[in-house]
Write a protein that holds these residues in place. Structure first.
Motif, PDB file in Angstrom:
ATOM      1  N   THR A  57       0.486   1.101   8.139  1.00  0.00           N
ATOM      2  CA  THR A  57       0.594   0.414   6.872  1.00  0.00           C
ATOM      3  C   THR A  57       1.927   1.470   6.113  1.00  0.00           C
ATOM      4  N   PRO A  60       2.609   2.857  -0.145  1.00  0.00           N
ATOM      5  CA  PRO A  60       3.364   2.501  -1.326  1.00  0.00           C
ATOM      6  C   PRO A  60       4.046   3.941  -2.089  1.00  0.00           C
ATOM      7  N   GLY A  61       5.282   3.981  -2.521  1.00  0.00           N
ATOM      8  CA  GLY A  61       5.884   5.008  -3.193  1.00  0.00           C
ATOM      9  C   GLY A  61       6.448   6.063  -2.063  1.00  0.00           C
ATOM     10  N   THR A  62       6.593   5.840  -1.050  1.00  0.00           N
ATOM     11  CA  THR A  62       7.034   6.917   0.090  1.00  0.00           C
ATOM     12  C   THR A  62       8.567   6.229   0.448  1.00  0.00           C
ATOM     13  N   PHE A  75       9.952   7.069   5.184  1.00  0.00           N
ATOM     14  CA  PHE A  75       8.697   6.765   4.425  1.00  0.00           C
ATOM     15  C   PHE A  75       7.406   7.106   5.400  1.00  0.00           C
ATOM     16  N   ALA A  97       7.917  -4.111   3.478  1.00  0.00           N
ATOM     17  CA  ALA A  97       7.567  -3.802   2.057  1.00  0.00           C
ATOM     18  C   ALA A  97       6.583  -3.042   2.166  1.00  0.00           C
ATOM     19  N   GLU A  98       6.476  -2.184   0.831  1.00  0.00           N
ATOM     20  CA  GLU A  98       5.463  -1.121   0.577  1.00  0.00           C
ATOM     21  C   GLU A  98       4.138  -2.084   0.726  1.00  0.00           C
ATOM     22  N   GLY A  99       3.098  -1.306   1.344  1.00  0.00           N
ATOM     23  CA  GLY A  99       1.836  -1.870   1.406  1.00  0.00           C
ATOM     24  C   GLY A  99       1.868  -2.769   2.872  1.00  0.00           C
TER      25      GLY A  99
END
Length: 139
Positions: A57, A60-62, A75, A97-99
Protein backbone atom coordinates in the motif's frame (compact mmCIF):
# COMPACT_ATOMS: atom_id res chain seq x y z
CA UNK A 1 -10.78 -51.88 -29.05
CA UNK A 2 -8.55 -51.64 -26.00
CA UNK A 3 -4.81 -51.17 -26.14
CA UNK A 4 -2.59 -53.96 -24.87
CA UNK A 5 -1.00 -53.40 -21.46
CA UNK A 6 2.47 -53.10 -22.98
CA UNK A 7 1.30 -50.21 -25.20
CA UNK A 8 -0.28 -48.42 -22.23
CA UNK A 9 2.95 -48.78 -20.25
CA UNK A 10 5.01 -47.47 -23.19
CA UNK A 11 2.72 -44.45 -23.67
CA UNK A 12 2.76 -43.72 -19.92
CA UNK A 13 6.55 -43.89 -19.75
CA UNK A 14 6.89 -41.71 -22.85
CA UNK A 15 4.53 -39.00 -21.52
CA UNK A 16 6.12 -39.14 -18.06
CA UNK A 17 9.61 -38.86 -19.56
CA UNK A 18 8.56 -35.89 -21.71
CA UNK A 19 7.07 -34.07 -18.71
CA UNK A 20 10.17 -34.78 -16.61
CA UNK A 21 12.42 -33.47 -19.40
CA UNK A 22 10.41 -30.25 -19.80
CA UNK A 23 10.35 -29.57 -16.07
CA UNK A 24 14.02 -30.35 -15.49
CA UNK A 25 15.30 -28.26 -18.41
CA UNK A 26 13.10 -25.22 -17.74
CA UNK A 27 15.16 -22.14 -16.93
CA UNK A 28 12.36 -20.64 -14.86
CA UNK A 29 12.60 -17.39 -16.81
CA UNK A 30 9.31 -15.62 -17.27
CA UNK A 31 8.07 -16.69 -13.85
CA UNK A 32 8.29 -13.93 -11.25
CA UNK A 33 7.87 -14.36 -7.51
CA UNK A 34 4.89 -12.41 -6.16
CA UNK A 35 5.69 -11.24 -2.63
CA UNK A 36 4.09 -8.89 -0.13
CA UNK A 37 6.34 -6.02 0.92
CA UNK A 38 6.58 -7.14 4.57
CA UNK A 39 8.19 -10.43 3.48
CA UNK A 40 10.75 -8.56 1.35
CA UNK A 41 11.59 -6.18 4.22
CA UNK A 42 11.94 -9.13 6.63
CA UNK A 43 14.42 -10.93 4.34
CA UNK A 44 16.05 -8.47 1.89
CA UNK A 45 19.08 -10.71 1.17
CA UNK A 46 16.78 -13.37 -0.30
CA UNK A 47 15.23 -10.94 -2.82
CA UNK A 48 18.04 -8.48 -3.53
CA UNK A 49 18.98 -8.25 -7.21
CA UNK A 50 16.18 -10.58 -8.34
CA UNK A 51 13.30 -9.54 -10.60
CA UNK A 52 10.14 -9.89 -8.47
CA UNK A 53 6.61 -8.53 -8.08
CA UNK A 54 5.96 -6.71 -4.80
CA UNK A 55 2.50 -5.92 -3.41
CA UNK A 56 1.94 -3.14 -0.89
CA UNK A 57 0.00 0.00 0.00
CA UNK A 58 1.33 3.45 -0.94
CA UNK A 59 2.11 5.36 2.26
CA UNK A 60 0.24 8.70 2.25
CA UNK A 61 2.53 11.74 2.20
CA UNK A 62 5.53 9.92 0.70
CA UNK A 63 4.84 10.36 -3.04
CA UNK A 64 7.27 12.74 -4.72
CA UNK A 65 7.93 13.38 -8.41
CA UNK A 66 11.25 14.69 -9.64
CA UNK A 67 10.72 18.17 -11.11
CA UNK A 68 10.83 18.33 -14.87
CA UNK A 69 10.94 14.55 -15.18
CA UNK A 70 7.88 12.72 -16.44
CA UNK A 71 7.58 9.40 -14.71
CA UNK A 72 10.29 9.72 -12.05
CA UNK A 73 8.61 9.03 -8.70
CA UNK A 74 9.71 8.05 -5.23
CA UNK A 75 7.36 6.80 -2.52
CA UNK A 76 7.09 4.20 0.22
CA UNK A 77 4.92 1.11 0.27
CA UNK A 78 3.94 -0.82 3.38
CA UNK A 79 2.18 -3.85 4.80
CA UNK A 80 1.94 -5.16 8.35
CA UNK A 81 3.79 -2.06 9.61
CA UNK A 82 6.87 -2.64 7.45
CA UNK A 83 7.91 -0.07 4.84
CA UNK A 84 10.10 -0.09 1.79
CA UNK A 85 11.17 2.87 -0.37
CA UNK A 86 10.39 2.69 -4.09
CA UNK A 87 11.87 4.45 -7.12
CA UNK A 88 9.44 4.23 -10.03
CA UNK A 89 10.73 5.37 -13.43
CA UNK A 90 7.64 5.26 -15.65
CA UNK A 91 4.24 6.95 -15.83
CA UNK A 92 1.93 5.97 -13.00
CA UNK A 93 -1.46 4.41 -13.89
CA UNK A 94 -4.61 6.55 -13.60
CA UNK A 95 -5.69 4.50 -10.57
CA UNK A 96 -2.45 5.23 -8.64
CA UNK A 97 -3.21 7.03 -5.36
CA UNK A 98 -1.77 7.52 -1.89
CA UNK A 99 -3.25 4.85 0.36
CA UNK A 100 -3.99 2.63 -2.65
CA UNK A 101 -2.62 -0.83 -3.30
CA UNK A 102 0.06 -1.33 -5.95
CA UNK A 103 1.88 -4.27 -7.48
CA UNK A 104 5.34 -3.32 -8.71
CA UNK A 105 7.68 -5.33 -10.91
CA UNK A 106 11.39 -4.69 -10.43
CA UNK A 107 14.46 -5.35 -8.29
CA UNK A 108 15.49 -4.62 -4.74
CA UNK A 109 18.77 -2.68 -4.90
CA UNK A 110 20.51 -1.33 -1.78
CA UNK A 111 17.28 -1.47 0.24
CA UNK A 112 15.20 0.42 -2.34
CA UNK A 113 12.85 -1.17 -4.86
CA UNK A 114 13.63 -0.07 -8.44
CA UNK A 115 10.65 -0.46 -10.76
CA UNK A 116 9.31 0.66 -14.10
CA UNK A 117 6.14 -1.45 -14.19
CA UNK A 118 3.14 -0.97 -11.90
CA UNK A 119 -0.44 -2.13 -11.53
CA UNK A 120 -2.57 -0.02 -9.18
CA UNK A 121 -5.80 -1.20 -7.63
CA UNK A 122 -8.75 1.14 -7.36
CA UNK A 123 -10.53 0.17 -4.12
CA UNK A 124 -13.51 2.48 -4.61
CA UNK A 125 -14.31 0.71 -7.87
CA UNK A 126 -14.87 -2.58 -6.06
CA UNK A 127 -16.62 -1.42 -2.89
CA UNK A 128 -20.22 -2.44 -2.51
CA UNK A 129 -22.60 0.42 -3.13
CA UNK A 130 -26.00 0.77 -1.47
CA UNK A 131 -28.81 -0.74 -3.49
CA UNK A 132 -31.76 1.33 -4.70
CA UNK A 133 -33.94 -1.52 -3.43
CA UNK A 134 -34.65 -0.80 0.28
CA UNK A 135 -35.13 -4.52 1.01
CA UNK A 136 -31.47 -5.15 0.13
CA UNK A 137 -30.11 -2.51 2.54
CA UNK A 138 -30.92 -4.52 5.63
CA UNK A 139 -34.31 -2.88 6.20
Amino acid sequence: MALPVSSKVFIGLFVGGAVFYLVSTSSGEGVLDYIFVDKVVDNPAMYSGRMIKVHGTVVPGTVKQKKGEAGDYTFDIEREGRRMPVHFTSMVPDTFAEGGEVILTGELQDGRFESEEMAAKCPSKYEERPSADPSKNGR
